[in-house]
Design a protein around this motif. Sequence first.
Motif, PDB file in Angstrom:
ATOM      1  N   GLY A   1      12.943 -11.103  -0.733  1.00  0.00           N
ATOM      2  CA  GLY A   1      13.914 -11.709  -1.754  1.00  0.00           C
ATOM      3  C   GLY A   1      13.285 -12.876  -2.646  1.00  0.00           C
ATOM      4  N   TYR A   2      12.250 -13.152  -2.579  1.00  0.00           N
ATOM      5  CA  TYR A   2      11.748 -14.390  -3.520  1.00  0.00           C
ATOM      6  C   TYR A   2      10.502 -13.846  -4.182  1.00  0.00           C
ATOM      7  N   PRO A   3      10.877 -13.019  -5.371  1.00  0.00           N
ATOM      8  CA  PRO A   3      10.065 -12.398  -6.300  1.00  0.00           C
ATOM      9  C   PRO A   3       9.302 -13.221  -7.440  1.00  0.00           C
ATOM     10  N   THR A   4      10.015 -14.440  -7.540  1.00  0.00           N
ATOM     11  CA  THR A   4       9.499 -15.595  -8.584  1.00  0.00           C
ATOM     12  C   THR A   4       8.521 -16.447  -7.897  1.00  0.00           C
ATOM     13  N   VAL A   5       8.772 -16.732  -6.613  1.00  0.00           N
ATOM     14  CA  VAL A   5       8.137 -17.769  -5.875  1.00  0.00           C
ATOM     15  C   VAL A   5       6.487 -17.515  -5.935  1.00  0.00           C
ATOM     16  N   GLU A   6       5.840 -18.349  -5.982  1.00  0.00           N
ATOM     17  CA  GLU A   6       4.354 -18.375  -6.127  1.00  0.00           C
ATOM     18  C   GLU A   6       3.759 -19.428  -5.183  1.00  0.00           C
ATOM     19  N   VAL A   7       2.710 -19.023  -4.640  1.00  0.00           N
ATOM     20  CA  VAL A   7       2.005 -20.058  -3.691  1.00  0.00           C
ATOM     21  C   VAL A   7       0.613 -20.184  -4.349  1.00  0.00           C
ATOM     22  N   THR A   8       0.022 -21.504  -4.166  1.00  0.00           N
ATOM     23  CA  THR A   8      -1.495 -21.798  -4.252  1.00  0.00           C
ATOM     24  C   THR A   8      -2.036 -22.798  -3.124  1.00  0.00           C
ATOM     25  N   VAL A   9      -3.074 -22.839  -2.997  1.00  0.00           N
ATOM     26  CA  VAL A   9      -3.710 -23.713  -2.040  1.00  0.00           C
ATOM     27  C   VAL A   9      -4.625 -24.683  -2.783  1.00  0.00           C
ATOM     28  N   SER A  10      -4.277 -26.197  -2.309  1.00  0.00           N
ATOM     29  CA  SER A  10      -4.945 -27.150  -2.824  1.00  0.00           C
ATOM     30  C   SER A  10      -5.321 -28.044  -1.385  1.00  0.00           C
ATOM     31  N   ASP A  11      -6.430 -27.844  -1.004  1.00  0.00           N
ATOM     32  CA  ASP A  11      -7.017 -28.649   0.139  1.00  0.00           C
ATOM     33  C   ASP A  11      -6.371 -28.225   1.186  1.00  0.00           C
ATOM     34  N   ARG A  12      -5.521 -29.307   1.744  1.00  0.00           N
ATOM     35  CA  ARG A  12      -4.809 -29.106   2.939  1.00  0.00           C
ATOM     36  C   ARG A  12      -3.463 -28.909   2.575  1.00  0.00           C
ATOM     37  N   ARG A  13      -2.931 -28.581   1.396  1.00  0.00           N
ATOM     38  CA  ARG A  13      -1.497 -28.525   0.916  1.00  0.00           C
ATOM     39  C   ARG A  13      -1.247 -27.074   0.293  1.00  0.00           C
ATOM     40  N   LEU A  14      -0.216 -26.652   0.775  1.00  0.00           N
ATOM     41  CA  LEU A  14       0.421 -25.450   0.294  1.00  0.00           C
ATOM     42  C   LEU A  14       1.314 -25.730  -0.946  1.00  0.00           C
ATOM     43  N   GLU A  15       1.102 -25.396  -2.198  1.00  0.00           N
ATOM     44  CA  GLU A  15       1.989 -25.599  -3.144  1.00  0.00           C
ATOM     45  C   GLU A  15       2.844 -24.172  -3.433  1.00  0.00           C
ATOM     46  N   ILE A  16       4.036 -24.722  -3.330  1.00  0.00           N
ATOM     47  CA  ILE A  16       5.105 -23.646  -3.375  1.00  0.00           C
ATOM     48  C   ILE A  16       5.722 -23.586  -4.783  1.00  0.00           C
ATOM     49  N   ALA A  17       5.629 -22.932  -5.589  1.00  0.00           N
ATOM     50  CA  ALA A  17       6.058 -23.104  -7.034  1.00  0.00           C
ATOM     51  C   ALA A  17       7.322 -22.043  -7.242  1.00  0.00           C
ATOM     52  N   ASN A  18       8.281 -22.479  -8.388  1.00  0.00           N
ATOM     53  CA  ASN A  18       9.526 -21.850  -8.501  1.00  0.00           C
ATOM     54  C   ASN A  18      10.406 -21.784  -7.601  1.00  0.00           C
ATOM     55  N   THR A  19      10.517 -22.924  -6.713  1.00  0.00           N
ATOM     56  CA  THR A  19      11.607 -22.965  -5.686  1.00  0.00           C
ATOM     57  C   THR A  19      12.275 -24.176  -5.643  1.00  0.00           C
ATOM     58  N   ASN A  20      13.122 -24.505  -4.372  1.00  0.00           N
ATOM     59  CA  ASN A  20      13.576 -25.751  -4.332  1.00  0.00           C
ATOM     60  C   ASN A  20      13.750 -25.982  -2.718  1.00  0.00           C
ATOM     61  N   LEU A  21      14.159 -27.216  -2.347  1.00  0.00           N
ATOM     62  CA  LEU A  21      14.364 -27.577  -0.977  1.00  0.00           C
ATOM     63  C   LEU A  21      15.400 -26.805  -0.362  1.00  0.00           C
ATOM     64  N   GLU A  22      16.474 -26.191  -1.325  1.00  0.00           N
ATOM     65  CA  GLU A  22      17.684 -25.617  -0.690  1.00  0.00           C
ATOM     66  C   GLU A  22      17.023 -24.240  -0.177  1.00  0.00           C
ATOM     67  N   GLU A  23      16.538 -23.665  -0.966  1.00  0.00           N
ATOM     68  CA  GLU A  23      15.756 -22.105  -0.856  1.00  0.00           C
ATOM     69  C   GLU A  23      14.775 -22.332   0.442  1.00  0.00           C
ATOM     70  N   LEU A  24      14.046 -23.127   0.664  1.00  0.00           N
ATOM     71  CA  LEU A  24      13.062 -23.424   1.741  1.00  0.00           C
ATOM     72  C   LEU A  24      13.954 -23.446   3.047  1.00  0.00           C
ATOM     73  N   ARG A  25      14.877 -24.301   2.855  1.00  0.00           N
ATOM     74  CA  ARG A  25      15.540 -24.657   3.969  1.00  0.00           C
ATOM     75  C   ARG A  25      16.415 -23.332   4.697  1.00  0.00           C
ATOM     76  N   ASP A  26      16.856 -22.539   3.548  1.00  0.00           N
ATOM     77  CA  ASP A  26      17.799 -21.540   3.965  1.00  0.00           C
ATOM     78  C   ASP A  26      16.820 -20.200   4.309  1.00  0.00           C
ATOM     79  N   GLY A  27      15.650 -19.928   4.093  1.00  0.00           N
ATOM     80  CA  GLY A  27      14.989 -18.950   4.749  1.00  0.00           C
ATOM     81  C   GLY A  27      13.440 -18.874   4.283  1.00  0.00           C
ATOM     82  N   LEU A  28      13.298 -19.507   3.071  1.00  0.00           N
ATOM     83  CA  LEU A  28      11.940 -19.182   2.347  1.00  0.00           C
ATOM     84  C   LEU A  28      10.733 -19.815   3.391  1.00  0.00           C
ATOM     85  N   ALA A  29      11.108 -21.065   3.945  1.00  0.00           N
ATOM     86  CA  ALA A  29      10.268 -21.629   4.777  1.00  0.00           C
ATOM     87  C   ALA A  29       9.805 -20.789   6.125  1.00  0.00           C
TER      88      ALA A  29
END
Length: 207
Positions: free
Chosen positions: A117-145
Amino acid sequence: MASGTISGVGGAAAERRWIGAAASVVAGDAREVRGTCEAHMLEAYRLVMETQTRTSGGDAATLGLGSVLVGSLPAALMTEDAPDRYTVEAVFSRRPEREEVTAILGDETRDSLTKSGYPTVEVTVSDRRLEIANTNLEELRDGLASVLADRLAEISAVVRTTREAAATRFADAAASENERTTAVTALAASVTFRTSGNTRAVSASGS
């Protein structure tokens, strides 16, 4: 007769020298075969140990995500000017391996996000970080995480299984090579250059 005796003695000596040389060649070949076997075994051992090392200790832990980098969040959050969607950066639990990074950026991860259910979310890797684009904290908290955590755990398991299988193949190949070279060495050692007992001295004149 004198010439025949001299010829016989010289021929026997030459024969002994030839036999000795041939034996040295066989022994040298056997040593070369053993050396080749040892080289194969050492290489296989190195590869197996390298694989085990890379999948032990800290690297054996399932790849996951720790905390969100608050400093990477938009400064306008929780204000009237806050964006609906933005990029959230999260820290990996350890440095991802090359195969893991490839899988994270691959089509299977995109398909997994879409099916969840997250068709617009994109992820990239930068060293030891995961960059999660086109999202927000609420969406992450409610299931995306959780979706992301499950995907990372799946990737870690696949990479670990693949490496263990490769280590097993290397060990099997080394054992097979050892058996082969041992058999070749034994066969070479079974060759002996001894006179049959039917030889006779021949005079220089051939009579």
